[in-house]
Write an enzyme that holds these catalytic residues in place. Structure first.
Site: not given
Length: 386
Positions: A247, A287, A340
């Site tokens: 990340d 993502d 999302c």
């Protein structure tokens, strides 16, 4: 605390937020100064505050103002609450409503207020969702369901559900994923159950699990935007895989080793240089950072903080991530893009832009997930070299 006192506390927190304090900060500040409040009181006050954030425009419309009192009056009016019982001035309850406050206006005439969206977002919702615009906006005004992912490497879905029930957490099967359960009662007990503490279940949205379910086979998998690591853990539960996590903000992965240990698995955490050295990968999951618009039930403040400039910046970040990871893929591998978000500008448009920039690539699989009781709004696409 009485119900009226809980309303007064929510008013205080909303007024604190009007000074620029984030919701979580304002809630924490209030809790520290209100040691008398029990866990049920804190949960009820939190629910009030987040309900306002989900429905801020209609709350302001019916409450005829933007301060905490007006917002709570408007919210509770929408919910059909007995305002005279909550605003009676007794004890720590707020003072009674004035004649003006009792004169509630009719339904809002403008669409953005009715949908509880910023004005500039309504056209984007309509372009992205078409006939589903109103239903999606309305779903985002409700409290989010609680979903669990069963760690099928260590138990079965049926066994997990039975054990949870014995500890006061009732569940039902979730239609989006074979590993998913929807909690129907006892959600606030989950983290105290032995089932959770032993790593047999994890909190994870149903659509998020479905995104992982759709990822094709591949031994060596990189979760490039791992965040807290929910999808990396789900991938690691598929024992045929070797999972790596990265990340841009390593602090977001601080709890991942402990969570992996609890789940009885292992995930290799990589920094940027290690990502390059460990390449190539059979599957890379991106993502990507996004507006979070598909999950605004859970983080409702996001829709009021998002700006056109921020959305543009996010789409550039999404493009950059796909461009950076594509060269790290092995021959025959799959680059998995996910957000999302419910906005086409972050979803289908980003895939199309990638294909325009990269000759010889294709997208054989794309899927949208709506905002429903089964999961948040998600999008995923698979990218492969032809």
């Amino acid at each position: 605390m009485t119900p009226g006192a809980r309303v007064a506390a929510a008013i205080e927190i909303l007024d604190d937020m009007s000074q620029g304090r984030a919701a979580e900060q304002a809630l924490t500040r209030w809790a520290r100064n209100s040691r008398f409040a029990g866990s049920k009181d804190r949960a009820a006050v939190r629910d009030h505050v987040f309900d306002v954030l989900r429905c801020r425009r209609t709350a302001a419309h019916f409450g005829q103002g933007q301060d905490g009192r007006a917002l709570m009056i408007g919210l509770l009016h929408q919910q059909g609450a007995d305002l005279s019982a909550l605003f009676d001035g007794a004890g720590h309850a707020p003072p009674p409503l004035s004649d003006k406050e009792r004169a509630f206006p009719g339904p809002p005439a403008d669409l953005s207020t009715a949908l509880n969206l910023p004005d500039w977002l309504v056209p984007l919702f309509e372009a992205s969702l078409g006939a589903d615009t109103t239903a999606t906006a309305q779903a985002l005004q409700t409290r989010a369901p609680v979903h669990l992912r069963v760690n099928v490497a260590r138990t079965t879905v049926l066994q997990a559900a039975e054990k949870l029930a014995l500890e006061g957490v009732d569940t039902e099967r979730n239609s989006l994923s074979p590993t998913a359960l929807t909690v129907t009662q006892g959600a606030r007990r989950i983290k105290q159950t032995s089932v959770f503490k032993e790593g047999l279940v994890e909190l994870q949205d149903g659509a998020s699990q479905a995104v992982v379910d759709a990822i094709p086979a591949g031994r060596k998998v990189l979760d490039y935007c791992a965040g807290g690591g929910g999808k990396a853990l789900a991938l690691a539960a598929q024992t045929s895989r070797r999972v790596y996590a990265h990340d841009a903000d390593p602090n977001r992965m601080t709890d991942l080793p402990e969570r992996a240990n609890r789940a009885g698995t292992s995930i290799a955490i990589l920094n940027h240089d290690q990502v390059l050295k460990t390449a190539p990968y059979d599957v890379i999951l991106c993502d990507a950072p996004c507006s979070g618009s598909g999950a605004w039930r859970r983080a409702p403040g996001g829709k009021w903080l998002l700006t056109p400039d921020r959305l543009t910046a996010l789409t550039q970040i999404q493009d950059d991530i796909l461009d950076a990871t594509a060269p790290l893929l092995s021959s025959g591998g799959t680059l998995v893009y996910a957000t999302c978000s419910v906005l086409a500008s972050e979803n289908e448009d980003r895939v199309a832009a990638f294909l325009d920039r990269h000759a010889g690539w294709a997208s054989p699989f794309q899927r949208r997930f709506g905002v429903t009781s089964q999961g948040d709004g998600f999008f995923t696409a698979h990218l492969t070299r032809e």
